[in-house]
Motif scaffolding. Structure first.
Motif, mmCIF file in Angstrom:
data_model
loop_
_atom_site.group_PDB
_atom_site.id
_atom_site.type_symbol
_atom_site.label_atom_id
_atom_site.label_comp_id
_atom_site.label_asym_id
_atom_site.label_seq_id
_atom_site.Cartn_x
_atom_site.Cartn_y
_atom_site.Cartn_z
ATOM 1 N N ASP A 150 44.172 27.055 45.793
ATOM 2 C CA ASP A 150 44.044 28.425 46.290
ATOM 3 C C ASP A 150 44.485 29.454 45.244
ATOM 4 O OD1 ASP A 150 43.320 30.327 48.200
ATOM 5 O OD2 ASP A 150 45.347 30.430 49.007
ATOM 6 N N VAL A 151 44.098 29.202 43.989
ATOM 7 C CA VAL A 151 44.373 30.157 42.916
ATOM 8 C C VAL A 151 43.334 31.265 43.031
ATOM 9 C CG1 VAL A 151 44.459 30.491 40.413
ATOM 10 C CG2 VAL A 151 45.382 28.400 41.423
ATOM 11 N N ASN A 152 43.774 32.496 42.968
ATOM 12 C CA ASN A 152 42.910 33.651 43.146
ATOM 13 C C ASN A 152 41.854 33.711 42.035
ATOM 14 O OD1 ASN A 152 41.906 36.408 42.929
ATOM 15 N ND2 ASN A 152 43.508 36.944 44.392
ATOM 16 N N GLU A 153 40.602 33.561 42.431
ATOM 17 C CA GLU A 153 39.490 33.545 41.467
ATOM 18 C C GLU A 153 39.395 34.854 40.694
ATOM 19 O OE1 GLU A 153 34.622 33.248 41.463
ATOM 20 O OE2 GLU A 153 35.727 32.645 43.257
ATOM 21 N N LYS A 154 39.640 35.969 41.367
ATOM 22 C CA LYS A 154 39.571 37.272 40.713
ATOM 23 C C LYS A 154 40.639 37.385 39.613
ATOM 24 C CE LYS A 154 39.208 42.164 41.760
ATOM 25 N NZ LYS A 154 39.191 43.198 42.789
ATOM 26 N N LYS A 155 41.836 36.855 39.889
ATOM 27 C CA LYS A 155 42.907 36.868 38.874
ATOM 28 C C LYS A 155 42.498 36.052 37.651
ATOM 29 C CE LYS A 155 47.390 37.492 41.075
ATOM 30 N NZ LYS A 155 48.662 36.825 41.385
ATOM 31 N N VAL A 156 41.897 34.893 37.904
ATOM 32 C CA VAL A 156 41.475 34.025 36.795
ATOM 33 C C VAL A 156 40.445 34.750 35.940
ATOM 34 C CG1 VAL A 156 40.317 31.869 36.176
ATOM 35 C CG2 VAL A 156 41.955 31.891 38.058
ATOM 36 N N ARG A 157 39.433 35.309 36.572
ATOM 37 C CA ARG A 157 38.377 36.013 35.836
ATOM 38 C C ARG A 157 38.933 37.200 35.044
ATOM 39 N NH1 ARG A 157 32.974 34.942 37.637
ATOM 40 N NH2 ARG A 157 32.981 33.588 39.441
ATOM 41 N N THR A 158 39.776 37.998 35.704
ATOM 42 C CA THR A 158 40.352 39.177 35.051
ATOM 43 C C THR A 158 41.198 38.783 33.855
ATOM 44 O OG1 THR A 158 40.349 40.382 37.142
ATOM 45 C CG2 THR A 158 41.792 41.221 35.409
ATOM 46 N N LEU A 159 42.053 37.787 34.050
ATOM 47 C CA LEU A 159 42.943 37.353 32.974
ATOM 48 C C LEU A 159 42.153 36.812 31.783
ATOM 49 C CD1 LEU A 159 45.994 37.263 32.541
ATOM 50 C CD2 LEU A 159 45.969 34.916 33.364
ATOM 51 N N LEU A 160 41.162 35.996 32.059
ATOM 52 C CA LEU A 160 40.360 35.431 30.968
ATOM 53 C C LEU A 160 39.523 36.504 30.265
ATOM 54 C CD1 LEU A 160 39.173 32.081 32.602
ATOM 55 C CD2 LEU A 160 40.920 32.372 30.829
ATOM 56 N N ALA A 161 39.058 37.495 31.018
ATOM 57 C CA ALA A 161 38.255 38.566 30.427
ATOM 58 C C ALA A 161 39.083 39.522 29.588
ATOM 59 C CB ALA A 161 37.534 39.340 31.523
ATOM 60 N N THR A 162 40.319 39.779 30.004
ATOM 61 C CA THR A 162 41.150 40.746 29.291
ATOM 62 C C THR A 162 41.922 40.127 28.128
ATOM 63 O OG1 THR A 162 42.982 40.442 30.854
ATOM 64 C CG2 THR A 162 41.434 42.246 31.291
ATOM 65 N N GLN A 163 42.050 38.804 28.134
ATOM 66 C CA GLN A 163 42.806 38.133 27.060
ATOM 67 C C GLN A 163 41.933 37.069 26.412
ATOM 68 O OE1 GLN A 163 46.852 37.084 27.988
ATOM 69 N NE2 GLN A 163 46.966 38.625 29.588
#
Length: 106
Positions: free
Chosen positions: A54-67
């Motif tokens: 249940d890891v937040n998909e939006k957090k994963v996408r945002t983190l990978l996109a910004t870093q």
């Protein structure tokens, strides 16, 4: 070729009942390395694992996109550990009382 799934690492993370079990540098490096292998060799399983935890998909996408220059395995491992910590805290907070008198038990 898909890497052999390291059930020990993922099982340790998922079954952790105390934050100290998953909050150490050696475990973090192990998990990050395993995640990097999954990114390259078995991305579908990584997605399944993130969903299961249940890891937040939006957090994963945002983190990978910004870093973009950061280590993806480390970023995802951090989110997985963070989510597991939240679950552990929640279980501790809502743990049922153990000192219920016998006459009040069902």
């Amino acid at each position: 070729m898909k890497p052999e799934r390291n059930h020990a690492v993922t099982q340790r993370l998922i079954s952790a009942t105390a934050i100290a079990e998953i909050k150490n540098e050696q475990f973090f490096k192990q998990l990050a390395g395993y995640i990097n292998d999954l990114v390259i060799h078995d991305f579908d399983y990584l997605i399944t694992l993130l969903y299961r935890m249940d890891v937040n998909e939006k957090k994963v996408r945002t983190l990978l996109a910004t870093q973009k220059d950061a280590n993806a395995g480390e970023l995802i491992a951090h989110l997985m550990i963070e989510r597991q910590e939240q679950k552990i805290r929640s279980r501790e907070q809502f743990k049922p009382p153990t000192n219920i008198p016998e006459e009040e038990k069902w």
